[in-house]
Design a protein around this motif. Sequence first.
Motif, PDB file in Angstrom:
ATOM      1  N   GLY A   5       0.848  -1.180   0.000  1.00 34.07           N
ATOM      2  CA  GLY A   5       0.000   0.000   0.000  1.00 34.07           C
ATOM      3  C   GLY A   5       0.886   1.232   0.000  1.00 34.07           C
ATOM      4  N   SER A   6       0.313   2.371  -0.355  1.00 33.97           N
ATOM      5  CA  SER A   6       1.092   3.599  -0.344  1.00 33.97           C
ATOM      6  C   SER A   6       0.157   4.789  -0.273  1.00 33.97           C
ATOM      7  N   ARG A   7       0.727   5.926   0.114  1.00 38.37           N
ATOM      8  CA  ARG A   7       0.000   7.180   0.088  1.00 38.37           C
ATOM      9  C   ARG A   7       0.988   8.321   0.141  1.00 38.37           C
ATOM     10  N   ILE A   8       0.559   9.481  -0.275  1.00 41.49           N
ATOM     11  CA  ILE A   8       1.342  10.703  -0.160  1.00 41.49           C
ATOM     12  C   ILE A   8       0.993  11.322   1.182  1.00 41.49           C
ATOM     13  N   LEU A   9       2.002  11.731   1.945  1.00 37.56           N
ATOM     14  CA  LEU A   9       1.781  12.412   3.223  1.00 37.56           C
ATOM     15  C   LEU A   9       2.026  13.903   3.021  1.00 37.56           C
ATOM     16  N   LEU A  10       1.070  14.713   3.383  1.00 39.70           N
ATOM     17  CA  LEU A  10       1.183  16.155   3.247  1.00 39.70           C
ATOM     18  C   LEU A  10       1.044  16.771   4.631  1.00 39.70           C
ATOM     19  N   ARG A  11       2.046  17.554   5.030  1.00 35.35           N
ATOM     20  CA  ARG A  11       2.051  18.218   6.336  1.00 35.35           C
ATOM     21  C   ARG A  11       1.844  19.709   6.114  1.00 35.35           C
ATOM     22  N   LEU A  46      -7.315   9.702  -4.135  1.00 29.38           N
ATOM     23  CA  LEU A  46      -6.708  10.439  -5.253  1.00 29.38           C
ATOM     24  C   LEU A  46      -6.718   9.528  -6.467  1.00 29.38           C
ATOM     25  N   GLY A  47      -7.877   9.217  -6.985  1.00 30.44           N
ATOM     26  CA  GLY A  47      -7.948   8.286  -8.114  1.00 30.44           C
ATOM     27  C   GLY A  47      -7.428   6.932  -7.679  1.00 30.44           C
ATOM     28  N   ASN A  48      -6.276   6.526  -8.204  1.00 37.03           N
ATOM     29  CA  ASN A  48      -5.704   5.234  -7.816  1.00 37.03           C
ATOM     30  C   ASN A  48      -4.680   5.377  -6.697  1.00 37.03           C
ATOM     31  N   GLY A  49      -4.702   6.485  -5.975  1.00 38.33           N
ATOM     32  CA  GLY A  49      -3.792   6.700  -4.860  1.00 38.33           C
ATOM     33  C   GLY A  49      -4.514   7.337  -3.685  1.00 38.33           C
ATOM     34  N   LEU A  50      -3.751   7.633  -2.652  1.00 37.99           N
ATOM     35  CA  LEU A  50      -4.299   8.250  -1.448  1.00 37.99           C
ATOM     36  C   LEU A  50      -3.448   9.450  -1.055  1.00 37.99           C
ATOM     37  N   LEU A  51      -4.089  10.456  -0.465  1.00 36.01           N
ATOM     38  CA  LEU A  51      -3.412  11.646   0.039  1.00 36.01           C
ATOM     39  C   LEU A  51      -3.790  11.817   1.496  1.00 36.01           C
ATOM     40  N   GLU A  52      -2.815  11.714   2.382  1.00 36.07           N
ATOM     41  CA  GLU A  52      -3.055  11.936   3.810  1.00 36.07           C
ATOM     42  C   GLU A  52      -2.637  13.352   4.159  1.00 36.07           C
ATOM     43  N   PRO A  61       6.554  24.380   1.809  1.00 35.96           N
ATOM     44  CA  PRO A  61       6.728  23.124   1.084  1.00 35.96           C
ATOM     45  C   PRO A  61       7.848  23.145   0.058  1.00 35.96           C
ATOM     46  N   GLY A  62       8.230  24.309  -0.435  1.00 39.34           N
ATOM     47  CA  GLY A  62       9.265  24.354  -1.462  1.00 39.34           C
ATOM     48  C   GLY A  62       8.742  23.840  -2.787  1.00 39.34           C
ATOM     49  N   ASP A  63       9.651  23.632  -3.727  1.00 41.62           N
ATOM     50  CA  ASP A  63       9.231  23.191  -5.054  1.00 41.62           C
ATOM     51  C   ASP A  63       9.623  21.742  -5.335  1.00 41.62           C
ATOM     52  N   ALA A  64       9.878  20.978  -4.278  1.00 38.92           N
ATOM     53  CA  ALA A  64      10.305  19.590  -4.454  1.00 38.92           C
ATOM     54  C   ALA A  64       9.137  18.633  -4.656  1.00 38.92           C
ATOM     55  N   ILE A  65       7.916  19.113  -4.478  1.00 33.24           N
ATOM     56  CA  ILE A  65       6.755  18.231  -4.625  1.00 33.24           C
ATOM     57  C   ILE A  65       5.649  18.959  -5.375  1.00 33.24           C
ATOM     58  N   ALA A  66       4.906  18.196  -6.153  1.00 32.89           N
ATOM     59  CA  ALA A  66       3.691  18.677  -6.801  1.00 32.89           C
ATOM     60  C   ALA A  66       2.735  17.490  -6.859  1.00 32.89           C
ATOM     61  N   LEU A  67       1.459  17.757  -6.833  1.00 31.97           N
ATOM     62  CA  LEU A  67       0.450  16.711  -6.965  1.00 31.97           C
ATOM     63  C   LEU A  67      -0.082  16.732  -8.393  1.00 31.97           C
ATOM     64  N   TRP A  68      -0.361  15.561  -8.968  1.00 33.08           N
ATOM     65  CA  TRP A  68      -0.870  15.420 -10.319  1.00 33.08           C
ATOM     66  C   TRP A  68      -2.206  14.720 -10.220  1.00 33.08           C
TER      67      TRP A  68
END
Length: 135
Positions: A5-11, A46-52, A61-68
């Motif tokens: 399983g996996s997900r993106i973690l957003l703080r 998030l479609g076929n993913g998850l966003l926590e 956050p800087g520019d090292a991450i973007a969501l698609w």
Amino acid sequence: MEVLGSRILLRPAQLHRSHEFYRDTLGLAIYREFGGDEAPGIVFFLGNGLLEVSGRATDPPGDAIALWMQVRGIGAEHRRLLDAGVTVLREPRREVWGLEEMWIADPDGVPIVLVEIPEEHPLRRDPRHIPAADE
């Protein structure tokens, strides 16, 4: 490694503000909620993913991450998000690779790429050859 399983973690900087943005403004469906009043967390589909969206960041956050995120109708989403006061970083346009893209930002400035795949785009074609019954 076998990933089960996996997900993106957003703080975010302001948790409740980001919860409202992803839940109410973008309209993402909730997969699960956890934690108490002091430290609530929400996991969104998030479609076929998850966003926590949980915890709290002290740095930008800087520019090292973007969501698609792929959407069905980028024009309708553009109008809806403008009406909701969302920051549009780049208006919808067709890219040289054939996708319709629009860039927005979440409340902390995290870039979100909204993408519509046009009907004629190769990503919509089924590359499998399905033989006819008489082959």
